[in-house]
Design a protein around this motif. Structure first.
Motif, short mmCIF file in Angstrom:
data_model
loop_
_atom_site.label_atom_id
_atom_site.label_comp_id
_atom_site.label_asym_id
_atom_site.label_seq_id
_atom_site.Cartn_x
_atom_site.Cartn_y
_atom_site.Cartn_z
N THR A 78 0.83 -1.21 0.00
CA THR A 78 0.00 0.00 0.00
C THR A 78 0.86 1.25 0.00
O THR A 78 0.66 2.18 -0.80
CB THR A 78 -0.93 0.00 1.23
OG1 THR A 78 -1.75 -1.18 1.20
CG2 THR A 78 -1.81 1.23 1.25
N THR A 81 2.88 1.75 -3.23
CA THR A 81 2.05 2.25 -4.32
C THR A 81 1.78 3.74 -4.16
O THR A 81 1.80 4.49 -5.15
CB THR A 81 0.72 1.48 -4.37
OG1 THR A 81 1.00 0.10 -4.62
CG2 THR A 81 -0.17 2.01 -5.48
N LYS A 198 -11.30 -1.67 0.44
CA LYS A 198 -11.20 -2.12 -0.95
C LYS A 198 -11.35 -3.64 -1.02
O LYS A 198 -10.87 -4.37 -0.14
CB LYS A 198 -9.85 -1.71 -1.55
CG LYS A 198 -9.63 -0.21 -1.65
CD LYS A 198 -10.55 0.42 -2.67
CE LYS A 198 -10.26 1.89 -2.86
NZ LYS A 198 -11.16 2.51 -3.87
N ASN A 200 -11.58 -7.12 -4.00
CA ASN A 200 -11.48 -7.62 -5.37
C ASN A 200 -11.77 -9.11 -5.37
O ASN A 200 -11.45 -9.83 -4.41
CB ASN A 200 -10.09 -7.36 -5.95
CG ASN A 200 -10.09 -7.43 -7.47
OD1 ASN A 200 -10.67 -6.56 -8.13
ND2 ASN A 200 -9.46 -8.44 -8.03
N VAL A 226 -5.02 -5.74 -3.48
CA VAL A 226 -6.07 -4.86 -2.97
C VAL A 226 -5.45 -3.72 -2.15
O VAL A 226 -5.95 -2.59 -2.16
CB VAL A 226 -7.10 -5.66 -2.15
CG1 VAL A 226 -8.22 -4.76 -1.68
CG2 VAL A 226 -7.67 -6.79 -2.98
N ARG A 228 -2.67 -2.28 -2.88
CA ARG A 228 -2.23 -1.31 -3.89
C ARG A 228 -3.40 -0.47 -4.39
O ARG A 228 -3.25 0.71 -4.71
CB ARG A 228 -1.53 -2.03 -5.05
CG ARG A 228 -0.14 -2.55 -4.68
CD ARG A 228 0.62 -2.99 -5.93
NE ARG A 228 0.10 -4.23 -6.47
CZ ARG A 228 0.52 -5.44 -6.13
NH1 ARG A 228 1.49 -5.57 -5.22
NH2 ARG A 228 0.00 -6.51 -6.68
N MET A 229 -4.59 -1.06 -4.45
CA MET A 229 -5.78 -0.31 -4.84
C MET A 229 -6.03 0.82 -3.85
O MET A 229 -6.33 1.97 -4.22
CB MET A 229 -7.00 -1.23 -4.91
CG MET A 229 -7.00 -2.22 -6.06
SD MET A 229 -8.33 -3.47 -5.93
CE MET A 229 -9.79 -2.44 -5.90
N SER A 233 -5.72 4.95 -4.55
CA SER A 233 -6.86 5.83 -4.28
C SER A 233 -6.44 7.01 -3.41
O SER A 233 -6.85 8.15 -3.65
CB SER A 233 -7.98 5.05 -3.58
OG SER A 233 -8.53 4.08 -4.45
#
Length: 351
Positions: A78, A81, A198, A200, A226, A228-229, A233
């Motif tokens: 996280t 990213t 988040k 997925n 997830v 990284r998502m 954001s």
């Protein structure tokens, strides 16, 4: 039969409509969701998800199915990213803290905020203006399966064919909950606090449960994905980011020499020449539809060249003078871009 013919007519009409256009892509900056004070230029990324007690965290991980090292790897993904995404923006210079602070591993609520003495100490140590902290982090990966008919390929080469057999359909749902705080020592204010949840979903199917499980993404990679998502954001929340947008360019009817030639010039990057060609086309005899498309293409050329007000004028003209409905939509999109570009400029201003 009438229904079939009507459907065919609709498909043919749509094909002819879309074949008249060519897609053009261009890059622009999208504004951040929030505006960070301009005096904040250098920020420090801090991981505050170290457990207070390693033994307790291991026990808790066993109970929840989350191994501490797996959660740590997802939290690391996280933060990595966030740094990678922010490096694509000219807004901040980003530095990673070497230490990992004790905080909210497995936590469902935010821990007590850092003291301003801690914040100022980190800012002095790393010579930054503010700190962005991952305050809490938890992850989960749930696997479910069911028996159902699946497709299987039998035979090889020209004799290959698909049959249906009883098998196992498996799904893996990864989720993370990541909480961020943005500390501003100059104003003594937690400038931003937000939590991102988040998820997925992945799936796999095979004849046996073991085969399906082997094909499904593993828990470590799923939770990192997830994570990284969530990181991406948050980066978009605080910094203007480059994005790719698409537009349509009209190149038909080819019987209109200016419309077709301008399109060819644009395809090889000669937008100034394309613009001149389309302008000349409007001074020559043309139908109402051709005039609307020429004016629309002029708007596109001006946008590519960065002259947005002129682009908006021609997009509007394609609708007001020629009744070209796509021009009205394009003019609205250009006005929104003009407004957003103004926000981006203000967000990139330096104190």
């Amino acid at each position: 039969m009438k229904q079939v013919n009507f459907s065919f007519f609709i498909l043919l009409l749509a094909s002819l409509l879309f074949s008249c256009t060519r897609t053009v892509t261009m890059n622009r900056m999208a504004p951040a969701d929030i505006t960070v004070p301009s005096y904040v230029q250098r920020i420090l990324l801090v991981d505050r998800t170290a457990p207070q007690n390693e033994t307790v965290s291991v026990i808790q991980g066993i109970l929840t199915g989350e191994a501490p090292f797996e959660v740590k790897n997802a939290a690391e993904a996280t933060l990595t990213t966030i740094q990678q995404e922010l490096n694509q923006s000219p807004r901040f210079e980003v530095i990673r803290a070497r230490e990992r602070l004790v905080g909210g591993l497995f936590a469902q609520t935010f821990p007590t905020p850092l003291t301003w003495q801690q914040v100022e100490g980190l800012c002095d140590q790393y010579q930054v203006d503010a700190i962005l902290v991952l305050e809490k982090f938890s992850s989960d990966f749930i696997v479910t399966d069911k028996r159902q008919m699946i497709k299987k390929t039998v035979g090889t080469g020209k004799e290959a064919r698909q049959i249906e057999v009883m098998g196992v359909y498996m799904e893996g749902l990864a989720s993370v909950s990541a909480g961020f705080r943005f500390y501003d020592p100059q104003s003594k204010n937690i400038f931003d606090q937000i939590n991102y949840d988040k998820t997925n979903l992945w799936s796999a199917e095979a004849e046996t449960r073991l085969q399906a499980a082997a094909m499904l993404i593993d828990k470590v990679r799923a939770t990192q994905f997830v994570g990284r998502m969530a990181g991406a954001s948050y980066a978009r929340r605080i910094a203007p980011m480059p994005i790719t947008i698409t537009r349509s360019m009209y190149e038909k009817p080819r019987s209109n020499f200016s419309l077709a030639k301008g399109s060819r010039l644009a395809q090889v990057g000669r937008w100034e020449d394309a613009l001149e060609t389309w302008q000349q086309g409007l001074s020559l005899p043309h139908s109402t539809k051709e005039g609307g498309r020429l004016a629309y293409n002029l708007a596109l050329a001006y946008e590519v060249l960065g002259e947005l007000e002129e682009a908006r004028y021609w997009a509007g003209k394609s609708f007001t003078e020629y009744g070209f409905k796509e021009g009205r939509n394009y003019a609205g999109n250009l006005q929104r871009r003009i407004n957003q570009d103004a926000i981006v400029r203000s967000q990139l201003e330096r104190n």
